[in-house]
Design a protein around this motif. Structure first.
Motif, PDB file in Angstrom:
ATOM      1  N   PRO A   1      41.621 -45.639 -51.809  1.00 13.88           N
ATOM      2  CA  PRO A   1      41.579 -44.742 -52.876  1.00 13.88           C
ATOM      3  C   PRO A   1      42.201 -43.449 -52.805  1.00 13.88           C
ATOM      4  CG  PRO A   1      39.482 -44.570 -51.628  1.00 13.88           C
ATOM      5  CD  PRO A   1      40.719 -45.849 -50.859  1.00 13.88           C
ATOM      6  N   GLN A   2      42.618 -42.874 -53.734  1.00 15.97           N
ATOM      7  CA  GLN A   2      43.180 -41.546 -53.801  1.00 15.97           C
ATOM      8  C   GLN A   2      42.100 -40.688 -53.660  1.00 15.97           C
ATOM      9  OE1 GLN A   2      46.396 -40.373 -54.881  1.00 15.97           O
ATOM     10  NE2 GLN A   2      45.668 -38.262 -54.139  1.00 15.97           N
ATOM     11  N   SER A   3      42.462 -39.733 -52.755  1.00 15.57           N
ATOM     12  CA  SER A   3      41.464 -38.666 -52.038  1.00 15.57           C
ATOM     13  C   SER A   3      41.656 -37.588 -53.003  1.00 15.57           C
ATOM     14  CB  SER A   3      41.485 -38.776 -50.813  1.00 15.57           C
ATOM     15  OG  SER A   3      43.156 -37.977 -50.502  1.00 15.57           O
ATOM     16  N   ARG A   4      40.866 -36.623 -52.692  1.00 18.16           N
ATOM     17  CA  ARG A   4      40.888 -35.244 -53.554  1.00 18.16           C
ATOM     18  C   ARG A   4      41.915 -34.615 -52.630  1.00 18.16           C
ATOM     19  NH1 ARG A   4      37.218 -34.545 -57.201  1.00 18.16           N
ATOM     20  NH2 ARG A   4      35.113 -35.668 -56.989  1.00 18.16           N
TER      21      ARG A   4
ATOM     22  N   PHE B   1      43.445 -28.479 -49.228  1.00 18.65           N
ATOM     23  CA  PHE B   1      43.954 -27.089 -49.529  1.00 18.65           C
ATOM     24  C   PHE B   1      44.203 -26.415 -48.127  1.00 18.65           C
ATOM     25  CE2 PHE B   1      42.155 -27.898 -53.450  1.00 18.65           C
ATOM     26  CZ  PHE B   1      43.278 -27.531 -54.299  1.00 18.65           C
ATOM     27  N   ASP B   2      45.399 -25.715 -47.940  1.00 17.41           N
ATOM     28  CA  ASP B   2      46.105 -25.069 -46.667  1.00 17.41           C
ATOM     29  C   ASP B   2      45.514 -23.782 -47.017  1.00 17.41           C
ATOM     30  OD1 ASP B   2      47.161 -24.052 -44.711  1.00 17.41           O
ATOM     31  OD2 ASP B   2      49.139 -24.976 -44.872  1.00 17.41           O
TER      32      ASP B   2
ATOM     33  N   GLU C   1      48.170 -33.674 -49.478  1.00 19.24           N
ATOM     34  CA  GLU C   1      47.272 -35.061 -49.324  1.00 19.24           C
ATOM     35  C   GLU C   1      47.242 -35.554 -47.951  1.00 19.24           C
ATOM     36  OE1 GLU C   1      48.600 -37.732 -53.418  1.00 19.24           O
ATOM     37  OE2 GLU C   1      50.081 -37.658 -51.852  1.00 19.24           O
ATOM     38  N   LYS C   2      46.221 -36.282 -47.745  1.00 16.31           N
ATOM     39  CA  LYS C   2      45.851 -36.687 -46.569  1.00 16.31           C
ATOM     40  C   LYS C   2      47.164 -37.691 -46.168  1.00 16.31           C
ATOM     41  CE  LYS C   2      40.983 -36.795 -45.848  1.00 16.31           C
ATOM     42  NZ  LYS C   2      39.949 -37.790 -45.880  1.00 16.31           N
TER      43      LYS C   2
ATOM     44  N   LYS D   1      49.230 -40.890 -48.565  1.00 15.47           N
ATOM     45  CA  LYS D   1      50.807 -40.299 -48.857  1.00 15.47           C
ATOM     46  C   LYS D   1      51.505 -41.513 -48.374  1.00 15.47           C
ATOM     47  CE  LYS D   1      54.012 -36.886 -48.400  1.00 15.47           C
ATOM     48  NZ  LYS D   1      54.323 -35.348 -47.864  1.00 15.47           N
ATOM     49  N   ALA D   2      51.072 -42.171 -47.093  1.00 12.38           N
ATOM     50  CA  ALA D   2      51.902 -43.295 -46.651  1.00 12.38           C
ATOM     51  C   ALA D   2      51.828 -44.783 -47.569  1.00 12.38           C
ATOM     52  CB  ALA D   2      51.485 -43.545 -45.308  1.00 12.38           C
ATOM     53  N   TYR D   3      50.460 -44.779 -47.995  1.00  7.42           N
ATOM     54  CA  TYR D   3      50.034 -45.895 -48.745  1.00  7.42           C
ATOM     55  C   TYR D   3      50.744 -45.890 -50.190  1.00  7.42           C
ATOM     56  CZ  TYR D   3      47.127 -49.158 -51.652  1.00  7.42           C
ATOM     57  OH  TYR D   3      46.590 -50.132 -52.578  1.00  7.42           O
TER      58      TYR D   3
END
Length: 139
Positions: free
Chosen positions: A11-14, A17-18, A26-27, A31-33
């Motif tokens: 699933p797309q995560s929330r 923020f840096d 994104e985690k 991103k890799a998926y």
């Protein structure tokens, strides 16, 4: 056009923020998926479907079966036939968002072209995502 992503759906995560750079990111796993989804789509789509073409997308998520379900004998037949719906997390809209984002710019110019959706999530011994993209004729 049909695509099969032969790995468990993610699933797309929330967005995270840096605090130093004040940027969203994104985690790494999502991103890799999305990149793998795009890679598979590039094999099928030499160029995106035209910008003004309305699209229908039919998508079925085949989710990993939890142990507590697979051990119960009466569940076995429904699980083998892949007809038992998933009523737990992850949410369907988050699964859908990850795939639509991964196909953006590859299968179609923008996910705004998608005007019709049919989406399901079921349990399977073979986790994957099956996607069918159809161009609709305007009347």
């Amino acid at each position: 056009m049909r695509l099969v992503i032969n790995e468990p759906p993610i699933p797309q995560s929330r967005p995270r923020f840096d605090s130093r750079n004040k940027r969203a990111y994104e985690k790494a796993n999502i991103k890799a998926y999305k990149q793998r989804v795009g890679y598979i789509a590039r094999k099928e789509f030499k160029q995106p479907i035209e910008r003004d073409t309305p699209l229908e997308i039919n998508m079925k998520f085949y989710m990993t079966i939890p142990q507590y379900l697979s051990k119960v004998k009466k569940n076995r037949l429904a699980l083998e036939k892949e007809i038992r719906y998933v009523t737990k997390k992850p949410d369907l809209d988050n699964l859908l968002k990850a795939i639509l984002d991964g196909l953006n710019g590859i299968a179609y110019f923008d996910d705004g072209q998608v005007v019709k959706l049919k989406v399901e999530k079921v349990y399977s011994f073979n986790p994957r995502t099956e996607i069918e993209i159809l161009a609709l004729e305007e009347e």
